[in-house]
Design a protein around this motif. Structure first.
Motif, PDB file in Angstrom:
ATOM      1  N   SER A  78       0.824  -1.204   0.000  1.00 42.60           N
ATOM      2  CA  SER A  78       0.000   0.000   0.000  1.00 42.60           C
ATOM      3  C   SER A  78       0.858   1.254   0.000  1.00 42.60           C
ATOM      4  CB  SER A  78      -0.935  -0.001   1.218  1.00 42.60           C
ATOM      5  OG  SER A  78      -0.188   0.168   2.409  1.00 42.60           O
ATOM      6  N   ARG A  79       0.285   2.321  -0.489  1.00 46.11           N
ATOM      7  CA  ARG A  79       0.985   3.604  -0.526  1.00 46.11           C
ATOM      8  C   ARG A  79       1.321   4.083   0.895  1.00 46.11           C
ATOM      9  NH1 ARG A  79       4.621   6.609  -1.605  1.00 46.11           N
ATOM     10  NH2 ARG A  79       4.271   8.847  -1.648  1.00 46.11           N
ATOM     11  N   ALA A  80       0.422   3.776   1.856  1.00 42.15           N
ATOM     12  CA  ALA A  80       0.675   4.180   3.239  1.00 42.15           C
ATOM     13  C   ALA A  80       1.917   3.493   3.795  1.00 42.15           C
ATOM     14  CB  ALA A  80      -0.542   3.855   4.105  1.00 42.15           C
ATOM     15  N   VAL A  81       2.101   2.214   3.480  1.00 39.25           N
ATOM     16  CA  VAL A  81       3.282   1.485   3.941  1.00 39.25           C
ATOM     17  C   VAL A  81       4.528   2.006   3.240  1.00 39.25           C
ATOM     18  CG1 VAL A  81       4.400  -0.778   4.017  1.00 39.25           C
ATOM     19  CG2 VAL A  81       1.966  -0.574   4.539  1.00 39.25           C
ATOM     20  N   GLN A  82       4.417   2.277   1.946  1.00 39.39           N
ATOM     21  CA  GLN A  82       5.564   2.790   1.200  1.00 39.39           C
ATOM     22  C   GLN A  82       6.048   4.119   1.766  1.00 39.39           C
ATOM     23  OE1 GLN A  82       4.398   3.057  -2.908  1.00 39.39           O
ATOM     24  NE2 GLN A  82       3.972   0.873  -3.081  1.00 39.39           N
ATOM     25  N   SER A  83       5.130   4.997   2.124  1.00 38.72           N
ATOM     26  CA  SER A  83       5.499   6.350   2.564  1.00 38.72           C
ATOM     27  C   SER A  83       5.908   6.417   4.032  1.00 38.72           C
ATOM     28  CB  SER A  83       4.327   7.312   2.329  1.00 38.72           C
ATOM     29  OG  SER A  83       3.190   6.922   3.094  1.00 38.72           O
ATOM     30  N   THR A  84       5.779   5.326   4.769  1.00 37.31           N
ATOM     31  CA  THR A  84       6.146   5.327   6.186  1.00 37.31           C
ATOM     32  C   THR A  84       7.231   4.282   6.455  1.00 37.31           C
ATOM     33  OG1 THR A  84       4.251   3.865   6.606  1.00 37.31           O
ATOM     34  CG2 THR A  84       3.930   6.217   6.981  1.00 37.31           C
ATOM     35  N   PHE A  85       6.815   3.049   6.652  1.00 32.07           N
ATOM     36  CA  PHE A  85       7.766   1.989   6.992  1.00 32.07           C
ATOM     37  C   PHE A  85       8.782   1.767   5.879  1.00 32.07           C
ATOM     38  CE2 PHE A  85       9.048  -2.489   7.034  1.00 32.07           C
ATOM     39  CZ  PHE A  85       9.589  -2.578   8.304  1.00 32.07           C
ATOM     40  N   GLY A  86       8.320   1.724   4.647  1.00 27.70           N
ATOM     41  CA  GLY A  86       9.233   1.495   3.525  1.00 27.70           C
ATOM     42  C   GLY A  86      10.247   2.619   3.375  1.00 27.70           C
ATOM     43  N   LEU A  87       9.773   3.859   3.449  1.00 26.07           N
ATOM     44  CA  LEU A  87      10.664   5.013   3.328  1.00 26.07           C
ATOM     45  C   LEU A  87      11.668   5.052   4.473  1.00 26.07           C
ATOM     46  CD1 LEU A  87      11.432   7.716   1.991  1.00 26.07           C
ATOM     47  CD2 LEU A  87       9.655   8.802   3.383  1.00 26.07           C
ATOM     48  N   ALA A  88      11.182   4.815   5.709  1.00 24.59           N
ATOM     49  CA  ALA A  88      12.071   4.843   6.862  1.00 24.59           C
ATOM     50  C   ALA A  88      13.132   3.754   6.765  1.00 24.59           C
ATOM     51  CB  ALA A  88      11.265   4.682   8.146  1.00 24.59           C
ATOM     52  N   THR A  89      12.721   2.550   6.384  1.00 23.06           N
ATOM     53  CA  THR A  89      13.678   1.451   6.266  1.00 23.06           C
ATOM     54  C   THR A  89      14.754   1.760   5.240  1.00 23.06           C
ATOM     55  OG1 THR A  89      11.974  -0.159   6.888  1.00 23.06           O
ATOM     56  CG2 THR A  89      13.936  -1.006   5.777  1.00 23.06           C
ATOM     57  N   GLY A  90      14.338   2.247   4.088  1.00 25.22           N
ATOM     58  CA  GLY A  90      15.301   2.563   3.037  1.00 25.22           C
ATOM     59  C   GLY A  90      16.299   3.627   3.467  1.00 25.22           C
ATOM     60  N   LEU A  91      15.815   4.694   4.095  1.00 28.71           N
ATOM     61  CA  LEU A  91      16.709   5.775   4.506  1.00 28.71           C
ATOM     62  C   LEU A  91      17.631   5.349   5.642  1.00 28.71           C
ATOM     63  CD1 LEU A  91      14.424   8.934   4.299  1.00 28.71           C
ATOM     64  CD2 LEU A  91      16.478   8.466   2.966  1.00 28.71           C
ATOM     65  N   LEU A  92      17.132   4.540   6.572  1.00 24.87           N
ATOM     66  CA  LEU A  92      17.977   4.102   7.686  1.00 24.87           C
ATOM     67  C   LEU A  92      19.078   3.167   7.199  1.00 24.87           C
ATOM     68  CD1 LEU A  92      15.358   3.521  10.529  1.00 24.87           C
ATOM     69  CD2 LEU A  92      16.825   5.506  10.138  1.00 24.87           C
TER      70      LEU A  92
END
Length: 270
Positions: A78-92
């Motif tokens: 989902s877009r909500a997961v991409q913009s939160t958990f997914g984005l945070a994981t990638g940046l970390l």
């Protein structure tokens, strides 16, 4: 520099990268994600316009209205997961990995760049990594919003972008080595200017030789939305590397600076 200090710097660099990644995530969520939503909305609107039916016969069969279109696909993430958990994981993960690499570059540079202290060396190291790993490749191949790029050129664009990163890093390291060899004859300042000018000239030649990605974005995509996304992507990287330079500088100074009552001879060799 002692091996134990290098290991400690590596750990601190990865921790600083993690913290900088958290700061970059906050910036990306507030500033960059809205531009991504705008880009996806534009792409969906254009796709819907192209896929609009030319005729309608559903009125004769009431059940047909509940049948989904053949080209609709269920969203795996989902877009909500991409913009939160997914984005945070990638940046970390990105922050930790490049923070470790930057800390090793710091370990090499510290004590070999004149009389700069740990904080100044950390700032210069972060700036150098930002320029060579992100800014220079970005200037040649800027970021493209998701779901907007031409799918036929994804492989080509990815290859060219990573090739640009590799060339930028290699040329940057080569210019640093040449600058150090010129320093005894030209002085530190003149050698640094010469190395920087050499880097700019070589990269300008590579910019001219390597192919462009003129077809990376569809012609109908709004230029304003594209510009907003690219500026947000650049700003996110600026925030990440600024945060890393400041945080890691504090960590490195606490590790390397002589403690009160410690003689210079007992300080770690550099």
């Amino acid at each position: 520099m002692h091996a134990i200090s290098v290991r400690q710097l590596l750990v601190r660099g990865m921790l600083a990268g993690l913290l900088a990644g958290l700061i970059a995530f906050a910036f990306a969520y507030v500033v960059a994600e809205p531009s991504i939503d705008d880009a996806i909305a534009v792409e969906q609107a254009q796709s819907a316009a192209h896929a609009a039916p030319t005729g309608s016969h559903s009125g004769h069969h009431g059940g047909d209205a509940a049948v989904p279109a053949a080209d609709e696909e269920e969203e795996l993430v989902s877009r909500a997961v991409q913009s939160t958990f997914g984005l945070a994981t990638g940046l970390l993960v990105y922050g930790v990995a490049l923070g470790g690499i930057a800390s090793l570059a710091f370990a090499f540079a510290h004590g070999r760049t004149g009389r700069f202290g740990p904080r100044a060396t950390a700032a210069f190291t972060a700036a150098g990594v930002f320029v060579t790993v992100y800014l220079v490749p970005y200037l040649k191949y800027p970021a493209t919003p998701p779901a907007v790029g031409n799918p036929d050129t994804i492989g080509k664009r990815t290859t060219l972008f990573f090739l640009m990163i590799l060339l930028s890093v290699l040329v940057g390291v080569g210019c640093v080595v040449i600058g150090r060899r010129l320093a005894p004859r030209l002085g530190n300042w003149n050698a640094s200017v010469a190395a920087g000018a050499g880097f700019a000239v070589v990269m300008a030649v590579l910019f001219a030789v390597l192919p462009d990605n003129g077809d990376a974005v569809k012609d109908a995509f709004p230029a304003a939305v594209l510009w907003e996304f690219r500026m947000a992507s650049l700003g996110m990287q600026v925030v990440l590397w600024t945060g890393f330079g400041l945080i890691f500088g504090v960590f490195a100074e606490r590790l390397l600076a002589p403690r009160p009552g410690t003689s210079a001879a007992a300080a770690p060799a550099v």
